[in-house]
Scaffold this active site. Structure first.
Site, PDB file in Angstrom:
ATOM      1  N   SER A 556      -2.004  32.764 -19.759  1.00  0.00           N
ATOM      2  CA  SER A 556      -0.734  32.982 -20.346  1.00  0.00           C
ATOM      3  C   SER A 556      -0.167  31.813 -21.573  1.00  0.00           C
ATOM      4  O   SER A 556      -0.993  31.006 -21.940  1.00  0.00           O
ATOM      5  CB  SER A 556      -0.347  31.757 -18.875  1.00  0.00           C
ATOM      6  OG  SER A 556       0.690  31.542 -19.147  1.00  0.00           O
ATOM      7  N   TYR A 569       0.828  24.217 -12.630  1.00  0.00           N
ATOM      8  CA  TYR A 569       0.926  26.045 -12.991  1.00  0.00           C
ATOM      9  C   TYR A 569       0.001  25.889 -14.898  1.00  0.00           C
ATOM     10  O   TYR A 569      -0.745  26.451 -15.165  1.00  0.00           O
ATOM     11  CB  TYR A 569       2.120  26.730 -13.041  1.00  0.00           C
ATOM     12  CG  TYR A 569       1.668  27.970 -13.956  1.00  0.00           C
ATOM     13  CD1 TYR A 569       1.303  29.172 -13.186  1.00  0.00           C
ATOM     14  CD2 TYR A 569       1.782  28.450 -15.321  1.00  0.00           C
ATOM     15  CE1 TYR A 569       1.077  30.202 -13.534  1.00  0.00           C
ATOM     16  CE2 TYR A 569       2.174  29.479 -16.146  1.00  0.00           C
ATOM     17  CZ  TYR A 569       1.509  30.958 -15.370  1.00  0.00           C
ATOM     18  OH  TYR A 569       1.637  32.189 -15.664  1.00  0.00           O
TER      19      TYR A 569
END
Length: 679
Positions: A556, A569
């Site tokens: 990501s 996350y």
């Protein structure tokens, strides 16, 4: 426009015959019908023949798969036939006999159908018929089995002369309904589609009954002590361990896709005392050995042998197999013969475990295995009433390296970038994973669709085209046992694994003070620990295969970009990002490349966003949830929303063959987020 009534009857008959494997094997055999139609040029009547074209399958034949020829021109070829030495020239002449556009390309058996004086003709490869055709005294057995209703035709390579031979046999035997072709199969005829089909089934079923009633009880001999099949669970576990090793052997010349079969037919054959002698004789029917090669590689150890000893012996046998195949080629090759296509086996037989078959794709590998099962049935039938006596090795070579066969291979389309590659994608039931699975299959790969949601995984696998392209597995990536089971499924379905995409994940969007230890552990268990476990299992398979491989992490932009309310996350994504670099450094010596992709928020189709992450992120930014994709787009340099397909494109860029010397790299797929630029 509806097909001519005779063509329609031909299609219906073909579907009935081709749907039963006792009658013929996949893409094996052909059928024809003759009739009169109006010539659109003269307005007069013209005699036509509709016949299954080259490469089609009787069970699924459509009108487009029929070649349509003018009978007057086809029969006139007899007058210009230059003889057996030049009979291959007649195949090109078939093109001058086509009616209109002609439909599918005529096959080598066109002459058989056109020259035999019958309205309907079937040429089939049933196991029972081939068993008699490949028996040492097949001519005598044909007479005993059928009397004068079915006539023996000695072996001849398919072609124009065989068509003349069968036409002469029919003319000389008006009482006959068909013939047994030595070393090959059967041909039947009739004045109607129903009569022809009835005659075909008469030959097949009469041969089956004859073999059952006249055959001895143990045609392959008694069971060898210690060679009986392992139990189902143990058998498949051992097969899963051996599969990557065997695939590496079958892929020395070029990568292959695999298929595993542990049917009773195979296991019983490999447990019998005579299987080494009979397997060494090779298959006989041209349809068989063109797919299975002239003979299999057979392990000569019992299933109780230690794994290390089994692997070492397979390596030794593979070396010998390659040497023997090269010698076979040298014995029979002529100056004009096509180059040797590869010396690796297409069939590998492991006593007590089963059969591994290989090909350029899953369907080819599966069909090769099905044909070897047919060959075992043929061998059993022949040995039951006589002895198995396949055609001469020189004749096998003439067909395997036939110029016409080579021309057919050259006409095949160029392989897609990911042909023969087997991919396993986690979190493939939705969103990015689903898009990646679709792109990989579109580019030629087989895909194992792994997802925690069984229903979603099965739905995607079905979308991808079913078992020859994709299989579904239920995987919780926090479970080592489920990951191992998923890889076992992969290697048994397709032979191995070449490409793994670590995509599974969840996202918990909370401020630091609201993030619990449980939140942290769950986030890291699924993404950091889960991708580590998947990569570890992937590396084990890839190293055993010796074919290199690709591991791709869907990380990501958050792996490098620091945003608020996202500690668990983003930290787990940073962990994944560094796994890429660590594994690239460690696995490079095995030819395994490890790379990563850093997407921005992919909202559309995302299971994560739909599961609450979208609402949380929207609240963080003070916008409505359905505006989140547009919000993300506006903060990028390109002002474009990132979609699942864009991430899938990046996966292909890494794995499709152009970036062969790239490993340890992350590609941003974020439409330009300056704060996430890699430094």
């Amino acid at each position: 426009m509806a097909p001519h009534h005779e063509a329609a009857a031909l299609l219906a008959r073909s579907h009935r015959l081709g749907s039963d494997p006792r009658n013929t094997n996949y893409a094996g055999g052909n059928a024809s019908a003759k009739g009169t139609d109006t010539d659109p040029v003269t307005g007069g009547e013209v005699e036509l023949m509709w016949v299954k074209g080259s490469g089609g399958d009787l069970g699924t034949l459509t009108e487009d798969g029929l070649a349509v020829l003018r009978l007057d021109r086809l029969r006139a070829l007899v007058d210009v036939y230059p003889g057996v030495a030049r009979e291959d020239e007649m195949v090109a002449a078939f093109d001058y006999c086509l009616h209109g556009r002609g439909g599918a390309a005529p096959s080598i058996d066109t002459a058989m159908h056109g020259l035999v004086d019958a309205v309907h003709v079937d040429h089939l490869h049933p196991d029972s018929g081939i068993a008699i055709a490949c028996a040492a005294d097949g001519e005598r057995l044909t007479a005993e089995c059928f009397g004068d209703r079915v006539v023996w035709v000695p072996w001849r390579r398919p072609g124009f002369q065989l068509g003349l031979d069968i036409a002469a046999v029919k003319a000389a035997n008006p009482q006959a309904v068909g013939c047994v072709l030595g070393g090959h199969g059967i041909t039947a005829w009739g004045s109607t589609a129903e009569e022809c089909e009835s005659n075909s089934l008469y030959i097949i079923h009469t041969a089956e009954t004859f073999l059952a009633e006249r055959g001895k009880a143990e045609p392959f001999g008694p069971v060898i002590e210690g060679y009986a099949a392992l139990g189902s669970t143990e058998r498949r576990e051992r097969a899963a361990v051996l599969a990557p090793v065997i695939r590496s052997l079958a892929s020395r010349d070029r990568p292959q896709t695999g298929h595993f079969t542990d049917s009773g037919v195979v296991l019983d054959f490999l447990a019998s005392a005579e299987h080494p002698r009979i397997a060494a004789l090779g298959t006989s029917c041209p349809d068989h050995f063109l797919r299975t090669k002239v003979r299999p590689l057979v392990l000569d150890l019992p299933p109780s042998a230690p794994l290390e000893e089994t692997v070492a012996r397979l390596e030794e046998l593979h070396i010998a197999y390659r040497e023997e195949y090269a010698a076979y080629y040298q014995r029979h090759a002529e100056p004009g013969s096509p180059a040797m296509r590869g010396a690796d086996p297409a069939i590998v037989l492991i006593p007590g475990v089963g059969m591994f078959s290989f090909g350029k794709d899953k369907q080819t590998a599966r069909v090769a295995g099905e044909f070897y099962v047919n060959a075992i049935n043929v061998m059993r039938g022949a040995e039951a009433v006589s002895s198995y006596a396949p055609i001469e090795e020189s004749e096998k070579f003439r067909i395997e390296y036939w110029a016409l066969e080579e021309a057919k291979l050259q006409r095949l389309p160029k392989p897609k970038p990911l042909a023969t590659r087997v991919a396993l994608v986690t979190g493939a039931g939705s969103g990015i994973g689903r898009a990646i699975a679709h792109r990989l299959v579109a580019e030629g790969a087989c895909v194992v669709v792994a997802d925690l949601n069984t229903e979603s995984a099965e739905k995607v696998a079905e979308e991808l085209g079913g078992a020859d392209r994709a299989v579904a597995v239920t995987v919780d990536v926090t479970s080592e046992e489920q990951i191992a089971a998923a890889f076992r499924t992969a290697v048994l379905a397709f032979g191995g694994v070449d490409l793994v995409v670590n995509n599974a994940g969840i996202s918990l969007s909370k401020p630091l003070l609201e993030t619990t230890a449980k939140d942290w552990d769950l986030q890291h268990d699924i993404m950091a620990r889960g991708s580590f476990l998947v990569s570890k299992q992937a590396a084990q398979v890839m190293i055993a295969q010796k074919l290199g491989g690709d591991i791709v992490y869907i990380a990501s932009k958050n792996a490098v970009f620091a945003g608020p309310h996202n500690i668990a996350y983003s930290a787990s994504k940073a962990n994944q990002a560094h796994q890429v670099r660590l594994l690239a450094a460690e696995l490079g010596e095995h030819g395994i490349r490890v790379n990563g992709i850093n997407p921005d928020g992919v909202v559309r189709g995302s299971g994560i966003f739909a599961g609450g992450w979208g609402a949380q992120r929207a609240a963080t930014y003070g916008i409505e949830e359905d505006k989140l994709g547009a919000f993300y787009a506006q903060r990028t340099l390109l002002k474009q929303e990132v979609l699942p397909e864009h991430v899938a494109n990046a996966v292909l860029a890494f794995t499709g063959g152009d970036l062969t010397h790239t490993t340890g790299l992350h590609i941003p797929v974020d439409a330009g987020v300056a704060a996430a630029f890699l430094r």
